[in-house]
Design an enzyme around this catalytic site. Structure first.
Site, mmCIF file in Angstrom:
data_model
loop_
_atom_site.group_PDB
_atom_site.id
_atom_site.type_symbol
_atom_site.label_atom_id
_atom_site.label_comp_id
_atom_site.label_asym_id
_atom_site.label_seq_id
_atom_site.Cartn_x
_atom_site.Cartn_y
_atom_site.Cartn_z
ATOM 1 N N HIS A 106 0.850 -1.199 0.000
ATOM 2 C CA HIS A 106 0.000 0.000 0.000
ATOM 3 C C HIS A 106 0.885 1.248 0.000
ATOM 4 C CE1 HIS A 106 -3.648 2.266 0.750
ATOM 5 N NE2 HIS A 106 -2.970 2.955 1.657
ATOM 6 N N ASP A 142 -7.293 -2.398 4.135
ATOM 7 C CA ASP A 142 -5.920 -2.025 4.504
ATOM 8 C C ASP A 142 -5.713 -2.000 6.024
ATOM 9 O OD1 ASP A 142 -5.327 -1.704 1.753
ATOM 10 O OD2 ASP A 142 -6.074 0.336 1.796
HETATM 11 C C1 GAR Z 1 1.300 0.592 -5.950
HETATM 12 O O1 GAR Z 1 1.698 1.844 -5.444
HETATM 13 C C2 GAR Z 1 0.389 -0.100 -4.959
HETATM 14 O O2 GAR Z 1 0.724 0.109 -3.627
HETATM 15 C C3 GAR Z 1 -0.915 0.561 -5.265
HETATM 16 O O3 GAR Z 1 -0.955 0.584 -6.667
HETATM 17 C C4 GAR Z 1 0.374 0.746 -7.151
HETATM 18 C C5 GAR Z 1 0.619 -0.300 -8.210
HETATM 19 O O4 GAR Z 1 1.756 -0.033 -8.948
HETATM 20 N N1 GAR Z 1 -1.992 -0.154 -4.662
HETATM 21 C C6 GAR Z 1 -2.988 0.444 -4.021
HETATM 22 O O5 GAR Z 1 -3.121 1.643 -3.959
HETATM 23 C C7 GAR Z 1 -3.977 -0.504 -3.408
HETATM 24 N N2 GAR Z 1 -4.801 0.195 -2.465
HETATM 25 P P1 GAR Z 1 2.184 -0.936 -10.204
HETATM 26 O O6 GAR Z 1 0.928 -1.183 -11.025
HETATM 27 O O7 GAR Z 1 3.200 -0.120 -10.922
HETATM 28 O O8 GAR Z 1 2.756 -2.204 -9.652
#
Ligand code: GAR
Length: 188
Positions: A106, A142
């Site tokens: 997160h 979360d």
């Molecule tokens: C990451 O920052 C992850 O923590 C977030 O989406 C991004 C995915 O990055 N997830 C959330 O916000 C879930 N609540 P990516 O697609 O480049 O791996």
């Protein structure tokens, strides 16, 4: 590393890529997404990892979607399930099946700024420090037990995109180190 890992993703999949590229050479047995045509699936295919999609739009309600997702993950027989940018709240069937084997990353220092807009919420609040959290998933949003966190300073000229990119640099390292620790002993 012999422990079987299933990764769930919804977007660009840069966290997935960090796992694929990590020196521990994790045994990622499947990558699941909640919709087609996402870059995470392309990254998995490029690495020769089987993929699956369980799209909530194909189910009449959330519980049916969760049951289907749970079934699909179970078929992979994973030791660890990693929600790496999976933008859905997992339902009770999946959480109960994999409790203690299910982790999420997160982009904030939980319990601050849970939910889908953590980076924007932190920026709007005016914090000067935010960060990344890897935690076990429970039934809440979360809220599960925290495994590891790392702080990231907010800079004066940050916008959501710039701040999120800096958080993700830290998040990738944090996730790789947590997965490496959790999978120790799985390769006996
Ligand atoms: C990451 O920052 C992850 O923590 C977030 O989406 C991004 C995915 O990055 N997830 C959330 O916000 C879930 N609540 P990516 O697609 O480049 O791996």
């Amino acid at each position: 590393m012999a422990g079987r890992i299933c990764v769930l993703a919804s977007g660009s999949g840069s966290l997935l890529q960090a796992l694929i590229d990590s020196p521990m050479q994790p045994k990622i047995v499947a990558v699941g997404a909640d919709r087609p045509h996402v870059q995470a699936l392309t990254r998995a295919e490029a690495a020769g990892i089987p993929t699956f999609i369980v799209d909530p739009h194909e189910y009449s309600n959330r519980l049916d979607w969760d049951a289907a997702l749970n079934d699909r993950i179970r078929e992979c027989e994973p030791d660890l399930v990693v929600s790496a940018g999976f933008m859905r709240i997992l339902g009770p069937a999946t959480v109960q099946s994999f409790r203690g084997q299910l982790i999420n990353t997160h982009p904030a220092l939980l319990p601050a700024f849970p939910g889908a807009h953590a980076v924007r919420d932190a920026l709007d609040y005016g914090v000067t420090v935010t960060g990344a959290t890897v935690h076990f998933i429970d039934e809440g949003v979360d809220t599960g037990p925290i495994i590891a966190q790392q702080a990231v300073p907010v800079l004066v000229d940050d916008d959501v995109e710039r701040l999120h990119e800096r958080i993700k640099v830290i998040e990738r390292q944090l996730l790789v180190s947590v997965v490496t620790e959790l999978m120790k002993g799985q390769d006996l």
